[in-house]
Enzyme design. Structure first.
Site, PDB file in Angstrom:
ATOM      1  N   HIS A 158       0.798  -1.139  -0.427  1.00 29.16           N
ATOM      2  CA  HIS A 158      -0.019  -0.475  -0.024  1.00 29.16           C
ATOM      3  C   HIS A 158       0.827   1.083   0.457  1.00 29.16           C
ATOM      4  O   HIS A 158       1.549   1.800   0.572  1.00 29.16           O
ATOM      5  CB  HIS A 158      -0.787  -0.247   0.886  1.00 29.16           C
ATOM      6  CG  HIS A 158      -1.967   1.406   1.139  1.00 29.16           C
ATOM      7  ND1 HIS A 158      -2.478   1.206   2.514  1.00 29.16           N
ATOM      8  CD2 HIS A 158      -2.084   1.799   0.257  1.00 29.16           C
ATOM      9  CE1 HIS A 158      -3.158   2.549   2.544  1.00 29.16           C
ATOM     10  NE2 HIS A 158      -2.714   3.103   0.966  1.00 29.16           N
ATOM     11  N   MET A 172     -10.060   3.651   2.370  1.00 30.94           N
ATOM     12  CA  MET A 172      -9.603   3.922   4.316  1.00 30.94           C
ATOM     13  C   MET A 172     -10.793   4.355   4.938  1.00 30.94           C
ATOM     14  O   MET A 172     -11.735   4.860   4.086  1.00 30.94           O
ATOM     15  CB  MET A 172      -8.424   4.912   3.078  1.00 30.94           C
ATOM     16  CG  MET A 172      -7.257   4.598   2.796  1.00 30.94           C
ATOM     17  SD  MET A 172      -6.641   3.232   3.329  1.00 30.94           S
ATOM     18  CE  MET A 172      -6.230   4.095   5.296  1.00 30.94           C
TER      19      MET A 172
END
Ligand code: DX5
Ligand code: ZN
Length: 218
Positions: A69, A140
């Site tokens: 990520h 997120m």
């Protein structure tokens, strides 16, 4: 999408950094489906973690996919290095690049799966024209930069909307995931759960923590 198998991706951010290799082996033995590696540059997010050399040295400790990520500025300048380091999946923040379509193609050309990440304030419409080319979308569920933050409940609607956009592609959620929030995100359509503090700094042994997250989908 409760019919999809739930996968758990422990985030190294909350593990013991002095024993990274051992921590990876322990969570893989405990049932982790992939290892989530949070790369932060101190610019895109107000924190700094690790980069390609550390990942390359961890690669041999890890026999499940490495899910990298990237929370960095100018990700296009670095994806080659992360692919060379052994990343299997590279996810890039949509807010960090002007040319996400080109970048996702480049990640695939490097032989990696490609994913796009949306911050809490970023609407799902921003990926409408990318949805059919990505292997994974990461939503997120906290603002990126730190572990141990509280899940943002408004993200459940975004998870539902993205699930409608991407069919049965992987939909990963990251931030504030534990046995309390997992049932709702799975019900909304997430099938890959990132968890850092719940697994590495919580009250349960690694196997029990991972099992509890997977069982949240049953
Ligand atoms: C935050 C990172 C997360 C973090 C999640 O910017 O992307 O992967 O480790 O931590 P928890 O699970 O503690 O919210
Ligand atoms: Zn992450």
């Amino acid at each position: 999408m409760s019919e999809q198998k739930v996968k758990v991706a422990p985030s190294l951010l909350s593990c013991d950094f002095s024993r990274l290799g051992e921590e990876i082996r322990a969570v893989v033995d405990a049932g982790a489906d992939m290892i989530h590696c949070d790369v932060m540059d101190g610019h895109f997010v107000p924190n700094i973690t690790f980069g390609p050399p550390v990942l390359a040295s961890l690669r041999r400790h890890c026999d499940v996919p490495m899910d990298v990520h990237l929370m960095i500025e100018r990700p296009e300048d670095y994806v080659q290095s992360f692919a060379d380091a052994g990343a299997d999946i590279i996810t890039v923040q949509i807010e960090a690049t002007r040319h996400p379509h080109r970048l996702l193609q480049k990640i695939n050309d490097l032989g990696c799966k490609a994913g796009v990440v949306l911050n809490p304030g970023t609407p799902e419409e921003s990926i409408e024209f990318l949805a059919n080319m990505v292997d994974m979308v990461l939503i997120m569920t906290v603002n990126p930069g730190f572990g141990g933050q509280s899940f943002i409940p408004e993200m459940l609607r975004k998870i539902r909307n993205v699930r409608d956009m991407i069919g049965d592609r992987d939909l990963e959620v990251d931030g504030g995931i534990d046995d309390k929030t997992a049932p709702a995100v799975i019900e909304a359509g997430a099938n890959v759960l990132v968890a850092g503090s719940y697994i590495f700094a919580g009250q349960y042994a690694y196997r029990e923590a991972i099992d509890r997250l997977k069982d949240a989908g049953k």
